[in-house]
Design an enzyme around this catalytic site. Sequence first.
Site, PDB file in Angstrom:
ATOM      1  N   GLU A 204      37.166   9.705  -5.639  1.00 50.88           N
ATOM      2  CA  GLU A 204      37.087  10.888  -6.510  1.00 50.88           C
ATOM      3  C   GLU A 204      37.464  10.564  -7.960  1.00 50.88           C
ATOM      4  O   GLU A 204      38.337  11.213  -8.550  1.00 50.88           O
ATOM      5  CB  GLU A 204      37.977  12.007  -5.951  1.00 50.88           C
ATOM      6  CG  GLU A 204      37.500  12.496  -4.593  1.00 50.88           C
ATOM      7  CD  GLU A 204      38.218  13.742  -4.086  1.00 50.88           C
ATOM      8  OE1 GLU A 204      39.251  14.129  -4.654  1.00 50.88           O
ATOM      9  OE2 GLU A 204      37.728  14.318  -3.098  1.00 50.88           O
TER      10      GLU A 204
ATOM     11  N   GLU B 283      34.284  12.814   3.081  1.00 53.04           N
ATOM     12  CA  GLU B 283      35.353  13.808   3.280  1.00 53.04           C
ATOM     13  C   GLU B 283      34.675  15.156   3.505  1.00 53.04           C
ATOM     14  O   GLU B 283      33.978  15.655   2.601  1.00 53.04           O
ATOM     15  CB  GLU B 283      36.298  13.892   2.078  1.00 53.04           C
ATOM     16  CG  GLU B 283      37.234  12.712   1.957  1.00 53.04           C
ATOM     17  CD  GLU B 283      38.302  12.908   0.876  1.00 53.04           C
ATOM     18  OE1 GLU B 283      38.763  14.046   0.668  1.00 53.04           O
ATOM     19  OE2 GLU B 283      38.655  11.896   0.245  1.00 53.04           O
TER      20      GLU B 283
HETATM   21  O1  AHR Z   1      41.745  14.721   2.148  1.00 53.02           O
HETATM   22  C1  AHR Z   1      42.702  15.187   1.258  1.00 53.02           C
HETATM   23  C2  AHR Z   1      42.355  14.851  -0.192  1.00 53.02           C
HETATM   24  O2  AHR Z   1      41.211  15.566  -0.581  1.00 53.02           O
HETATM   25  C3  AHR Z   1      41.997  13.413  -0.473  1.00 53.02           C
HETATM   26  O3  AHR Z   1      43.121  12.629  -0.723  1.00 53.02           O
HETATM   27  C4  AHR Z   1      41.157  13.517  -1.711  1.00 53.02           C
HETATM   28  O4  AHR Z   1      40.211  12.482  -1.792  1.00 53.02           O
HETATM   29  C5  AHR Z   1      40.524  14.889  -1.612  1.00 53.02           C
HETATM   30  O5  AHR Z   1      40.658  15.592  -2.790  1.00 53.02           O
END
Ligand code: AHR
Length: 501
Positions: A172, A291
């Site tokens: 990110e 994610e």
């Molecule tokens: O999964 C939790 C967090 O969400 C991770 O660390 C990040 O990559 C995202 O913003």
Amino acid sequence: MKAKIRLDRDFTVGSVDPRIYGSFIEHLGRAVYGGIYEPGHPTADDMGFRRDVIELVRKLGVPVVRYPGGNFVSGYNWEDGIGPKDKRPVRTELAWGTLETNQVGIDEFQEWAKRANTSVMMAVNLGTRGPAEAKDLIEYCNHPGGTYWSDLRAANGHRDPYGIKLWCLGNEMDGPWQMCAKTADEYGRIANETAKMLKWVDPSIETVACGSSSSGMATFGTWEATMLSHCYDNVDYVSCHTYYNNHAHDTKTFLANNLDMDYFIKSVVSAIDYAKVVARSKKQVNISFDEWNVWYHCNEPGNHKHIERWSVAPPQLEDVYNFEDALLIGSLLITMLRHADRVKVACMAQLVNVIAPIMTRNGGGAWAQTIFYPYMHASAYGRGTALETKVECEKYDTRKYTDVPFVDSVAVRNDEAGELTVFAVNKNLDEDIAAEIDLGGFEGYRLVEHITMHHDDVNAVNTEDAPYTVCPKSDGKTTVDGTRAEALLGRASWNVIRFKK
Ligand code: AHR
């Protein structure tokens, strides 16, 4: 209510890459310490790994686990986590405001992955660090021997290289919350140089470039196009991240969020393909949806836990999932399968305790949350070739979405096993749906089972004391007559209808 679902062996979307059933473990909260690792726990093995957790991970059938972050990775010194444990430094962890003891590092995690029947998807730190440290890490992990880092791995007791195949180029990096966030140009350049160096050390690997942190970012789209203009030919995937919530307590809208995921995937595919044209490249970059999940329960009024700053492994992001979450997870899995031609890797975020399908209590039990089940079913029966289903059914409107089909479905054909599975969610909260399924081209298939998951209360949850409050049953009503099947999709239900030749 009635519906028609038509499928055909030629309605091919693409072959399902098993890595779309991946997951994610970050050094965050109790994911590692108290999650996968708890020396002294009654089920702990010789390395301190919880065997009860390993058993649940094995049940899920997780081919790949992204590690060690997440936001954490952007400040991580991987060398802190190798060598004698009593010599490892305790560090301030700035992503989540805790202390990292480094008692688990890459060597332990690689061994845990082996024991859990999975493999590591490694993320490198492109926040506070850069290509040189990433290159040292891959040399430590994948180089056969005879160099400083590979010999150090052997000296630490691991003679054979780990052969880690998937490498995330940071995490990110567009997010202001990220340590050393970057502009798309800065990131694209560093991602390109890192990918080149990683591939020079081990040409067999694949790399994942950071896409936008979410489709809601102001730079969504231009970030993808710009960063890919620097690195298209050296990367293999662009990451997508998304988390859904029902803060509005509006179940109909919440269950329609897969339409947003669908839009997200199509948009990133367009951005990738635009970059391909500009790069005059023959190479096809695809998506790593590394994610995805529901995430909000821990932030709901009343659920918010005070976390002491600089504590070790506090209970952060511990969402307790309810039944409606499981329905949305089913729809999100269906959505990714409908894009199996371009979504080749995906990681439910995360795996244990932190916004996770598996929960534990320190010193206590481990149990499956509601969202565990659709994930487990898709991983078990969703391997092969994804087939589009043509669905005729009524639609509904919500505050955010219009024309939401009540029935969401996809099919997966597994020729090797002679199996065909239809996954379907009935989003109608009040009415069952009698679905007529036309199994065109699938002659001689019989019903194996119709698995269903339903609870009268969309807010029902599983707990350590009542771990099976929401769980699947093999009690669905489906009949087959030639290439026509009649299936009853109960109101608000997740359905897995398995046929075999
Ligand atoms: O999964 C939790 C967090 O969400 C991770 O660390 C990040 O990559 C995202 O913003």
